[in-house]
Design a protein around this motif. Structure first.
Motif, PDB file in Angstrom:
ATOM      1  N   MET A 233     -22.818   7.283   2.586  1.00  0.00           N
ATOM      2  CA  MET A 233     -22.995   6.528   1.492  1.00  0.00           C
ATOM      3  C   MET A 233     -22.573   7.214   0.304  1.00  0.00           C
ATOM      4  SD  MET A 233     -23.075   3.224   0.614  1.00  0.00           S
ATOM      5  CE  MET A 233     -23.773   2.384   1.883  1.00  0.00           C
ATOM      6  N   VAL A 234     -23.074   8.269   0.420  1.00  0.00           N
ATOM      7  CA  VAL A 234     -22.914   9.113  -1.045  1.00  0.00           C
ATOM      8  C   VAL A 234     -21.425   9.313  -1.123  1.00  0.00           C
ATOM      9  CG1 VAL A 234     -23.262  11.322  -2.154  1.00  0.00           C
ATOM     10  CG2 VAL A 234     -25.089  10.078  -0.906  1.00  0.00           C
ATOM     11  N   GLY A 235     -20.575   9.682  -0.015  1.00  0.00           N
ATOM     12  CA  GLY A 235     -19.300   9.799  -0.210  1.00  0.00           C
ATOM     13  C   GLY A 235     -18.524   8.703  -0.512  1.00  0.00           C
ATOM     14  N   ASN A 236     -19.025   7.449  -0.158  1.00  0.00           N
ATOM     15  CA  ASN A 236     -18.193   6.046  -0.667  1.00  0.00           C
ATOM     16  C   ASN A 236     -18.512   6.001  -2.085  1.00  0.00           C
ATOM     17  OD1 ASN A 236     -17.491   5.354   2.063  1.00  0.00           O
ATOM     18  ND2 ASN A 236     -19.449   4.472   2.513  1.00  0.00           N
ATOM     19  N   LEU A 237     -19.781   6.341  -2.654  1.00  0.00           N
ATOM     20  CA  LEU A 237     -19.826   6.014  -4.156  1.00  0.00           C
ATOM     21  C   LEU A 237     -19.136   6.957  -4.798  1.00  0.00           C
ATOM     22  CD1 LEU A 237     -23.928   5.713  -3.996  1.00  0.00           C
ATOM     23  CD2 LEU A 237     -22.171   3.933  -4.373  1.00  0.00           C
ATOM     24  N   PHE A 238     -18.843   8.295  -4.339  1.00  0.00           N
ATOM     25  CA  PHE A 238     -17.984   9.377  -5.007  1.00  0.00           C
ATOM     26  C   PHE A 238     -16.676   8.616  -5.117  1.00  0.00           C
ATOM     27  CE2 PHE A 238     -15.270  12.944  -4.703  1.00  0.00           C
ATOM     28  CZ  PHE A 238     -15.529  13.387  -5.982  1.00  0.00           C
ATOM     29  N   ILE A 239     -16.048   8.308  -3.932  1.00  0.00           N
ATOM     30  CA  ILE A 239     -14.784   7.609  -3.998  1.00  0.00           C
ATOM     31  C   ILE A 239     -14.694   6.415  -5.121  1.00  0.00           C
ATOM     32  CG2 ILE A 239     -13.016   6.563  -2.343  1.00  0.00           C
ATOM     33  CD1 ILE A 239     -14.191   7.762  -0.160  1.00  0.00           C
ATOM     34  N   LEU A 240     -15.606   5.476  -4.985  1.00  0.00           N
ATOM     35  CA  LEU A 240     -15.690   4.530  -5.811  1.00  0.00           C
ATOM     36  C   LEU A 240     -15.530   5.169  -7.634  1.00  0.00           C
ATOM     37  CD1 LEU A 240     -17.998   1.969  -4.182  1.00  0.00           C
ATOM     38  CD2 LEU A 240     -15.478   1.754  -4.606  1.00  0.00           C
ATOM     39  N   VAL A 241     -16.375   5.936  -7.777  1.00  0.00           N
ATOM     40  CA  VAL A 241     -16.383   6.623  -8.933  1.00  0.00           C
ATOM     41  C   VAL A 241     -15.263   7.201  -9.353  1.00  0.00           C
ATOM     42  CG1 VAL A 241     -17.592   8.322 -10.528  1.00  0.00           C
ATOM     43  CG2 VAL A 241     -18.879   6.801  -9.103  1.00  0.00           C
ATOM     44  N   VAL A 242     -14.545   7.692  -8.641  1.00  0.00           N
ATOM     45  CA  VAL A 242     -13.166   8.707  -8.683  1.00  0.00           C
ATOM     46  C   VAL A 242     -12.062   7.597  -9.062  1.00  0.00           C
ATOM     47  CG1 VAL A 242     -11.558  10.189  -7.840  1.00  0.00           C
ATOM     48  CG2 VAL A 242     -13.862  10.741  -7.555  1.00  0.00           C
ATOM     49  N   SER A 243     -12.073   6.808  -8.250  1.00  0.00           N
ATOM     50  CA  SER A 243     -11.246   5.462  -8.288  1.00  0.00           C
ATOM     51  C   SER A 243     -11.355   4.892  -9.664  1.00  0.00           C
ATOM     52  CB  SER A 243     -11.262   4.524  -7.108  1.00  0.00           C
ATOM     53  OG  SER A 243     -11.123   5.128  -5.821  1.00  0.00           O
ATOM     54  N   TRP A 244     -12.594   4.554  -9.911  1.00  0.00           N
ATOM     55  CA  TRP A 244     -12.916   3.693 -11.154  1.00  0.00           C
ATOM     56  C   TRP A 244     -12.264   4.567 -12.250  1.00  0.00           C
ATOM     57  CZ3 TRP A 244     -15.718   5.473 -15.201  1.00  0.00           C
ATOM     58  CH2 TRP A 244     -16.196   4.638 -16.371  1.00  0.00           C
ATOM     59  N   PHE A 245     -12.656   5.990 -12.307  1.00  0.00           N
ATOM     60  CA  PHE A 245     -12.218   6.834 -13.470  1.00  0.00           C
ATOM     61  C   PHE A 245     -10.715   7.175 -13.644  1.00  0.00           C
ATOM     62  CE2 PHE A 245     -11.129  11.431 -14.778  1.00  0.00           C
ATOM     63  CZ  PHE A 245     -11.608  11.323 -16.114  1.00  0.00           C
ATOM     64  N   LEU A 246     -10.166   6.980 -12.620  1.00  0.00           N
ATOM     65  CA  LEU A 246      -8.531   7.195 -12.609  1.00  0.00           C
ATOM     66  C   LEU A 246      -8.025   5.846 -13.060  1.00  0.00           C
ATOM     67  CD1 LEU A 246      -7.839   9.239  -9.234  1.00  0.00           C
ATOM     68  CD2 LEU A 246      -7.860  10.125 -11.517  1.00  0.00           C
ATOM     69  N   LEU A 247      -8.467   4.695 -12.762  1.00  0.00           N
ATOM     70  CA  LEU A 247      -7.917   3.544 -13.082  1.00  0.00           C
ATOM     71  C   LEU A 247      -8.299   3.428 -14.509  1.00  0.00           C
ATOM     72  CD1 LEU A 247      -8.910   1.238  -9.943  1.00  0.00           C
ATOM     73  CD2 LEU A 247      -6.587   1.814 -10.826  1.00  0.00           C
ATOM     74  N   ARG A 248      -9.335   3.944 -14.818  1.00  0.00           N
ATOM     75  CA  ARG A 248      -9.589   3.657 -16.398  1.00  0.00           C
ATOM     76  C   ARG A 248      -9.010   4.323 -17.371  1.00  0.00           C
ATOM     77  NH1 ARG A 248     -12.074  -0.356 -18.685  1.00  0.00           N
ATOM     78  NH2 ARG A 248     -12.726   1.188 -20.342  1.00  0.00           N
TER      79      ARG A 248
ATOM     80  N   PHE B 194     -25.157  -0.173  13.232  1.00  0.00           N
ATOM     81  CA  PHE B 194     -24.502  -0.874  12.466  1.00  0.00           C
ATOM     82  C   PHE B 194     -24.417  -0.373  11.038  1.00  0.00           C
ATOM     83  CE2 PHE B 194     -24.054  -4.454   9.168  1.00  0.00           C
ATOM     84  CZ  PHE B 194     -22.928  -4.902   9.655  1.00  0.00           C
ATOM     85  N   TYR B 195     -25.401   0.324  10.449  1.00  0.00           N
ATOM     86  CA  TYR B 195     -24.925   0.830   9.064  1.00  0.00           C
ATOM     87  C   TYR B 195     -24.341   2.035   9.398  1.00  0.00           C
ATOM     88  CZ  TYR B 195     -26.650   3.865   5.229  1.00  0.00           C
ATOM     89  OH  TYR B 195     -26.244   4.706   4.040  1.00  0.00           O
ATOM     90  N   ASN B 196     -24.462   2.916  10.277  1.00  0.00           N
ATOM     91  CA  ASN B 196     -23.463   4.139  10.310  1.00  0.00           C
ATOM     92  C   ASN B 196     -22.133   3.690  10.520  1.00  0.00           C
ATOM     93  OD1 ASN B 196     -25.703   5.704  10.147  1.00  0.00           O
ATOM     94  ND2 ASN B 196     -26.064   5.689  12.234  1.00  0.00           N
ATOM     95  N   VAL B 197     -21.949   2.533  11.524  1.00  0.00           N
ATOM     96  CA  VAL B 197     -20.446   2.318  11.646  1.00  0.00           C
ATOM     97  C   VAL B 197     -19.863   1.630  10.330  1.00  0.00           C
ATOM     98  CG1 VAL B 197     -18.696   0.680  12.828  1.00  0.00           C
ATOM     99  CG2 VAL B 197     -20.753   1.719  13.946  1.00  0.00           C
ATOM    100  N   PHE B 198     -20.405   0.716   9.587  1.00  0.00           N
ATOM    101  CA  PHE B 198     -19.972  -0.096   8.458  1.00  0.00           C
ATOM    102  C   PHE B 198     -19.786   1.272   7.316  1.00  0.00           C
ATOM    103  CE2 PHE B 198     -20.764  -1.674   4.295  1.00  0.00           C
ATOM    104  CZ  PHE B 198     -19.942  -2.789   3.999  1.00  0.00           C
ATOM    105  N   ASN B 199     -20.864   2.133   7.165  1.00  0.00           N
ATOM    106  CA  ASN B 199     -20.559   3.218   6.226  1.00  0.00           C
ATOM    107  C   ASN B 199     -19.396   4.083   6.623  1.00  0.00           C
ATOM    108  OD1 ASN B 199     -21.462   4.870   3.861  1.00  0.00           O
ATOM    109  ND2 ASN B 199     -22.120   6.362   5.481  1.00  0.00           N
ATOM    110  N   ALA B 200     -19.069   4.430   7.837  1.00  0.00           N
ATOM    111  CA  ALA B 200     -17.742   5.041   8.349  1.00  0.00           C
ATOM    112  C   ALA B 200     -16.522   4.137   8.147  1.00  0.00           C
ATOM    113  CB  ALA B 200     -17.840   5.433   9.787  1.00  0.00           C
ATOM    114  N   VAL B 201     -16.432   2.868   8.423  1.00  0.00           N
ATOM    115  CA  VAL B 201     -15.409   2.321   8.272  1.00  0.00           C
ATOM    116  C   VAL B 201     -15.160   1.996   6.612  1.00  0.00           C
ATOM    117  CG1 VAL B 201     -14.577  -0.298   8.040  1.00  0.00           C
ATOM    118  CG2 VAL B 201     -15.717   0.906  10.020  1.00  0.00           C
ATOM    119  N   LEU B 202     -16.095   1.598   5.921  1.00  0.00           N
ATOM    120  CA  LEU B 202     -16.022   1.738   4.541  1.00  0.00           C
ATOM    121  C   LEU B 202     -15.326   3.036   3.786  1.00  0.00           C
ATOM    122  CD1 LEU B 202     -16.268  -0.040   1.646  1.00  0.00           C
ATOM    123  CD2 LEU B 202     -18.780   0.726   1.784  1.00  0.00           C
ATOM    124  N   PHE B 203     -15.596   4.086   4.149  1.00  0.00           N
ATOM    125  CA  PHE B 203     -15.300   5.486   3.809  1.00  0.00           C
ATOM    126  C   PHE B 203     -13.784   5.417   3.928  1.00  0.00           C
ATOM    127  CE2 PHE B 203     -14.103   9.744   4.940  1.00  0.00           C
ATOM    128  CZ  PHE B 203     -14.066  10.371   3.629  1.00  0.00           C
TER     129      PHE B 203
END
Length: 230
Positions: free
Chosen positions: A1-16, A79-88
């Protein structure tokens, strides 16, 4: 989940930096419609995975039976692990990078680039290095599904459909009818159970899933309008 949050933050920053918002890139507007897209994708690949598992059992002469040792806690964690991996994977391959590729390369080139990167990525996750034949097959097989996910994102302007398509298959394949690990059902063999050869495995297990992905790609490619990054 930390990896997904990191990707979201980086994406948000680049878009900003471009004075753009993250929401349109992820496609979170009209939540009920996005939930419908997610549900359609999830149910279609989940049904495909179930049918494939049943055909596999029928062809190889074994039976799927409920696994008593698979607790609810284990399945929920799965389910959590699969969802987390898919989201990543979706955030990496169908998020900001595909969004920018569409802007600079256009729809077709961007989708194929995303699919190729997805195929190469699975060389690492499947540990296929050193076996050129297996590397070629993994690249083709996962690349076709990656192309389906890329077109799903491109044509819907949202991650909802590709996440649904991706999650439905992975959840059933890994935690409902898994052939390699503990799942809700487990295979029970008899003296009549037989090992499927490479050709049979491709015909009964792989070709239907590839055909499904190709069909979805063709249907999505008929959707009018090109992707706009504005």
């Amino acid at each position: 989940m930390v990896g997904n949050l990191f990707i979201l933050v980086v994406s948000w920053f680049l878009l900003r930096l471009e004075r753009k918002q993250l929401g349109p890139v992820l496609g979170v507007s009209n939540p009920m419609y996005r939930l419908f897209q997610f549900g359609m994708g999830f149910s279609s690949t989940a049904i495909l995975a179930i049918l494939t598992s049943l055909v596999f059992a029928l062809t190889a002469n074994f039976t799927w039976v409920p696994t008593g040792s698979a607790t609810l806690e284990y399945l929920l964690k799965g389910f959590y692990n699969v969802f987390n991996a898919v989201l990543f994977e979706e955030l990496i391959f169908r998020g900001y990078l595909l969004y920018k590729a569409l802007e600079y390369l256009g729809e077709r080139k961007a989708c194929f680039l995303s699919a190729g990167a997805f195929g190469v990525y699975h060389w690492f996750t499947f540990s296929t290095f050193g076996n050129p034949v297996l590397m070629g097959w993994v690249f083709f097989y996962t690349g076709v599904w990656g192309l389906m996910f890329a077109y799903a994102y491109t044509k819907t302007r949202s991650l909802a459909l590709p996440i649904g398509l991706h999650l439905g298959w992975n959840l059933v394949d890994q935690y409902i009818f898994s052939k390699t690990s503990l799942s809700l059902f487990e295979p029970v063999t008899t003296i009549h159970t037989r090992y499927l050869g490479t050709l049979e495995s491709m015909m009964f297990l792989n070709l239907p899933t590839i055909g499904f992905a190709v069909l979805v790609i063709l249907l999505l490619s008929k959707v009018q309008g090109r992707y706009s990054t504005r």
